[in-house]
Enzyme design. Structure first.
Site, PDB file in Angstrom:
ATOM      1  N   ASP A 211     -38.329 107.297 -52.540  1.00  0.00           N
ATOM      2  CA  ASP A 211     -36.952 107.784 -52.539  1.00  0.00           C
ATOM      3  C   ASP A 211     -36.394 107.968 -53.941  1.00  0.00           C
ATOM      4  OD1 ASP A 211     -36.977 104.929 -52.842  1.00  0.00           O
ATOM      5  OD2 ASP A 211     -34.836 104.880 -52.369  1.00  0.00           O
TER       6      ASP A 211
ATOM      7  N   GLU B 124     -36.386 102.175 -51.891  1.00  0.00           N
ATOM      8  CA  GLU B 124     -36.263 101.216 -52.993  1.00  0.00           C
ATOM      9  C   GLU B 124     -34.889 101.271 -53.628  1.00  0.00           C
ATOM     10  OE1 GLU B 124     -36.463  99.951 -57.292  1.00  0.00           O
ATOM     11  OE2 GLU B 124     -35.921 101.874 -56.410  1.00  0.00           O
TER      12      GLU B 124
END
Length: 410
Positions: free
Chosen positions: A81, A176
């Protein structure tokens, strides 16, 4: 290697993988699973073994050992991400070869200029190939540079069997940036004794200390009344939120702190007279100071509620991760190996605390000690984000050299 890094990186950043704090599913966005599936295909194409992706978007794969020695299984990780601070949709990477050290116009129409006057560190990249944004999005070097470097390093080791190494596991994780990366990460299935995240910044960064981290979501419930008849009746929730923020030490904010200094950070404040919501993150390396910061937030919330009435202030305060130094210091040799690898490649290790978080912080507390290695990027989470291709080459070489040194020392 340069060409492969550039090709893969510019492909990966074009996939919108921005995570979503409000989502309750994993991964929180479809784009992360899209990139996960692309990587699974590519891992199989280069010859990696045991390539899997689960329903939550965690990608894992194995590079089998090619030595007769008993070498500890090591892992390398990066996250799928990108940050929520600026859009990651329609990223258009710009490649600037042989950077001349001057201003880079990212977007002429919007007058967005990446300038060494604002970012003096640009000077050290003169003559390098820089990859930037077009001034309208973030780049996503955090952490697609790390993904790219792991992919290219594995491909290199497969094609150079003369470099001896033990079993290597790799993983790409979702979410994350919103602190959920390791939540569903199966450490036992991953099967590594030690691991490294490729999630650091500029060339040479090596980190094994992270913040203690918490998040505070505060809802202020006011009372909306017509302004013409509001005297002694209206309670303005936005002003309550402002009053709360006025009680937070202004000098203890990200823009006024560095090194080992902690902070409070107001991420967002949204609302109207009836209701307002503030979102803070709380960070400190020192555990005692971390607890004190959380206590201060809770105290201010309680005092404001006492002032404005029961239910006027609602606080949700939760820990996100802890300083991983405690878990890594007992196995400090895993940091020393990276330092040695860097020096072998004429890179001076720059060991410093992470003023942020990585999956490694939580993984270290789940039994997988995981320091953080540079990925090469600068100015993460914004339109001025960039990465030098030469730094990505060096990061890739560090992965290869770390694998070689683990085998050599046995």
């Amino acid at each position: 290697m340069k060409e492969e890094l550039l090709k893969r990186f510019t492909k990966y950043v074009k996939v919108d993988t921005q995570s979503n704090e409000e989502s309750t599913v994993c991964p929180t966005t479809k784009g992360q699973m899209e990139l996960a599936n692309i990587l699974v295909t590519e891992l199989k194409e280069i010859g990696m073994q045991e390539v899997t992706v689960d329903e939550f978007g965690y990608v894992m794969a194995t590079l089998p050992s090619n030595t007769t020695k008993e070498v500890p299984v090591i892992g390398f990780l990066a996250h799928l991400d990108t940050a929520t601070d600026l859009t990651g949709k329609n990223v258009q990477p710009q490649v600037h070869e042989n950077y001349d050290g001057k201003d880079i116009v990212l977007n002429k129409e919007l007058n967005v200029v990446l300038s060494p006057k604002q970012f003096p560190e640009l000077a050290q990249y003169k003559g390098k190939t820089l990859i930037t944004t077009d001034g309208t999005t973030l780049l996503g070097a955090d952490d697609k540079a790390g993904i790219t470097e792991i992919m290219v390093a594995m491909n290199y080791l497969i094609n150079h069997p003369e470099i001896k190494h033990g079993k290597i596991r790799i993983a790409f994780t979702p979410d994350e940036e919103i602190g959920r990366g390791p939540e569903r990460f199966d450490v036992e299935a991953f099967g590594a004794k030690y691991a490294y995240t490729m999630d650091g910044g500029p060339l040479g960064e090596l980190e094994y200390e992270s913040f203690n981290a918490a998040a505070a979501k505060i809802t202020f419930n006011g009372n909306s009344v017509h302004p013409g008849t509001a005297k002694n009746k209206m309670v303005n929730a936005v002003k309550m939120a402002m009053e709360f923020d006025a009680r937070i030490p202004k000098e203890e904010a990200p823009e006024h702190t560095d090194g080992y200094e902690g902070f409070y950070h107001l991420i967002s404040l949204n609302g109207d007279v009836e209701q307002a919501k503030s979102y803070y993150i709380i960070r400190d390396f020192d555990h005692l100071k971390f607890v004190e910061r959380k206590t201060h937030i809770a105290t201010v919330a309680k005092e404001l509620e006492e002032k404005y009435g029961k239910g006027s202030v609602e606080l949700k305060l939760n820990d996100q991760y802890y300083n991983m130094r405690e878990k890594i210091e007992p196995v400090k040799e895993i940091v020393d190996i990276v330092s040695a690898a860097m020096r072998n490649l004429d890179i001076e290790p720059k060991i410093s605390p992470i003023r942020g978080g990585t999956d490694g912080a939580q993984l270290s507390y789940k039994g997988l000690p995981t320091p953080n290695i540079f990925g090469g990027g600068e100015n993460f989470h914004g339109k001025f984000e960039y990465v030098a291709l030469e730094s990505m080459v060096k990061a890739t070489e560090v992965i290869i050299e770390v694998a070689r040194l683990f085998e050599e020392k046995e």
